[in-house]
Scaffold this active site. Structure first.
Site, PDB file in Angstrom:
ATOM      1  N   PHE A  24      34.795  49.859  44.074  1.00 41.87           N
ATOM      2  CA  PHE A  24      34.376  48.467  44.220  1.00 41.87           C
ATOM      3  C   PHE A  24      33.960  48.220  45.671  1.00 41.87           C
ATOM      4  CE2 PHE A  24      35.109  43.890  44.792  1.00 41.87           C
ATOM      5  CZ  PHE A  24      34.361  43.412  43.726  1.00 41.87           C
ATOM      6  N   ARG A  47      34.826  56.658  63.895  1.00 40.66           N
ATOM      7  CA  ARG A  47      35.277  55.372  63.390  1.00 40.66           C
ATOM      8  C   ARG A  47      35.159  55.341  61.870  1.00 40.66           C
ATOM      9  NH1 ARG A  47      37.123  55.243  67.663  1.00 40.66           N
ATOM     10  NH2 ARG A  47      36.864  53.722  69.355  1.00 40.66           N
ATOM     11  N   ARG A  52      31.554  46.526  52.586  1.00 41.65           N
ATOM     12  CA  ARG A  52      31.732  45.612  51.457  1.00 41.65           C
ATOM     13  C   ARG A  52      30.661  44.530  51.477  1.00 41.65           C
ATOM     14  NH1 ARG A  52      36.956  42.230  51.334  1.00 41.65           N
ATOM     15  NH2 ARG A  52      35.548  40.829  50.230  1.00 41.65           N
ATOM     16  N   ALA A  92      36.141  31.105  46.841  1.00 44.33           N
ATOM     17  CA  ALA A  92      35.401  32.166  47.526  1.00 44.33           C
ATOM     18  C   ALA A  92      34.860  33.177  46.525  1.00 44.33           C
ATOM     19  CB  ALA A  92      36.302  32.881  48.535  1.00 44.33           C
ATOM     20  N   GLU A 112      36.314  29.080  39.768  1.00 42.45           N
ATOM     21  CA  GLU A 112      37.664  29.133  40.328  1.00 42.45           C
ATOM     22  C   GLU A 112      38.374  27.785  40.348  1.00 42.45           C
ATOM     23  OE1 GLU A 112      37.310  33.039  43.235  1.00 42.45           O
ATOM     24  OE2 GLU A 112      37.661  31.075  44.163  1.00 42.45           O
ATOM     25  N   SER A 129      36.525  40.716  60.556  1.00 46.23           N
ATOM     26  CA  SER A 129      37.193  41.883  61.143  1.00 46.23           C
ATOM     27  C   SER A 129      36.163  42.936  61.526  1.00 46.23           C
ATOM     28  CB  SER A 129      38.220  42.457  60.156  1.00 46.23           C
ATOM     29  OG  SER A 129      38.993  43.453  60.771  1.00 46.23           O
ATOM     30  N   GLY A 131      35.858  45.067  63.815  1.00 48.14           N
ATOM     31  CA  GLY A 131      36.291  46.356  64.338  1.00 48.14           C
ATOM     32  C   GLY A 131      36.326  47.449  63.294  1.00 48.14           C
ATOM     33  N   GLU A 158      37.972  39.590  35.324  1.00 47.25           N
ATOM     34  CA  GLU A 158      38.210  39.967  36.711  1.00 47.25           C
ATOM     35  C   GLU A 158      39.688  39.867  37.079  1.00 47.25           C
ATOM     36  OE1 GLU A 158      35.588  37.965  39.390  1.00 47.25           O
ATOM     37  OE2 GLU A 158      33.775  38.581  38.297  1.00 47.25           O
TER      38      GLU A 158
END
Length: 205
Positions: A24, A47, A52, A92, A112, A129, A131, A158
């Site tokens: 996924f 790294r 996603r 979301a 939702e 995020s 990094g 889901e």
């Protein structure tokens, strides 16, 4: 040179990129170099990168009642990190290839929370995020009627089991202050709405 040199996209060299996992989500391992603020090229680094889809988060807001609609659901990433892995969050969803962020916001509000979002107010777009992840979040406040909001929603296919809460904005802000709400998108959206409430209510009332 340290103070004047401004690195850009041409100052990154991808030496090798290996796909380690694809499901996924995807995990890649990169060998790369980038230019330093001194102007010299840095040493080769390794790294891992979590690849996603970009995401959309929307805070449904009823300007007439000064209420927000929040959702509660189980989050596997919170297991073992906090006392209760059922988190209070925003509506979301992830952006598929041919979708616009606004389409996702409206679709997820229905799926939702059972809500029709009349208008969307763009708040910001940010990396949660950077990094180690490619994800970028599109954040909105959406105008809604919270009068009859509530219940349990989500898509069975889901594995979603989502409970809807209607809170006053002040209650939601107190939940940010006391740590009940502890995820970035919700904190950013609620604090933004607190700062811009008068303008939003004036435009949407």
């Amino acid at each position: 040179m340290t103070d004047t040199f401004k690195p850009g996209p041409d100052d990154v060299e991808i030496v090798e990129r290996e796909q380690c996992f694809s499901g996924f989500y995807r995990l890649d391992r990169l060998q790369l170099r980038h230019r330093l603020f001194s102007g010299a090229m840095g040493r080769q680094l390794e790294r891992e990168l979590f690849v996603r889809h970009d995401a959309v988060c929307v805070l449904p807001y009823d300007p007439r009642r000064d209420e927000v609609v929040l959702i509660e659901q189980f989050r596997v990433g919170a297991v073992g990190k906090v006392a209760n892995p059922w988190l209070i969050e925003l509506v979301a969803g992830l952006i598929d290839k041919d979708e616009q962020p606004e389409e996702v916001a409206r679709r997820e509000a229905v799926e939702e929370a059972g809500l029709e979002v009349a208008e969307l107010w763009p708040v910001t777009t940010y990396f949660p995020s950077p990094g180690g992840s490619t994800e970028r979040v599109h954040l909105y406040v959406g105008r809604c009627d919270s009068t009859h909001a509530g219940g349990v929603f989500g898509l069975d296919e889901e594995g979603e089991d989502i409970r809807v809460h209607v809170w006053s904005l002040e209650r939601a802000l107190q939940a940010v202050r006391d740590g009940t709400i502890d995820n970035a998108a919700s904190i950013i959206a609620l604090q933004w709405l607190a700062l811009n409430r008068d303008e939003v209510r004036g435009a949407w009332s």
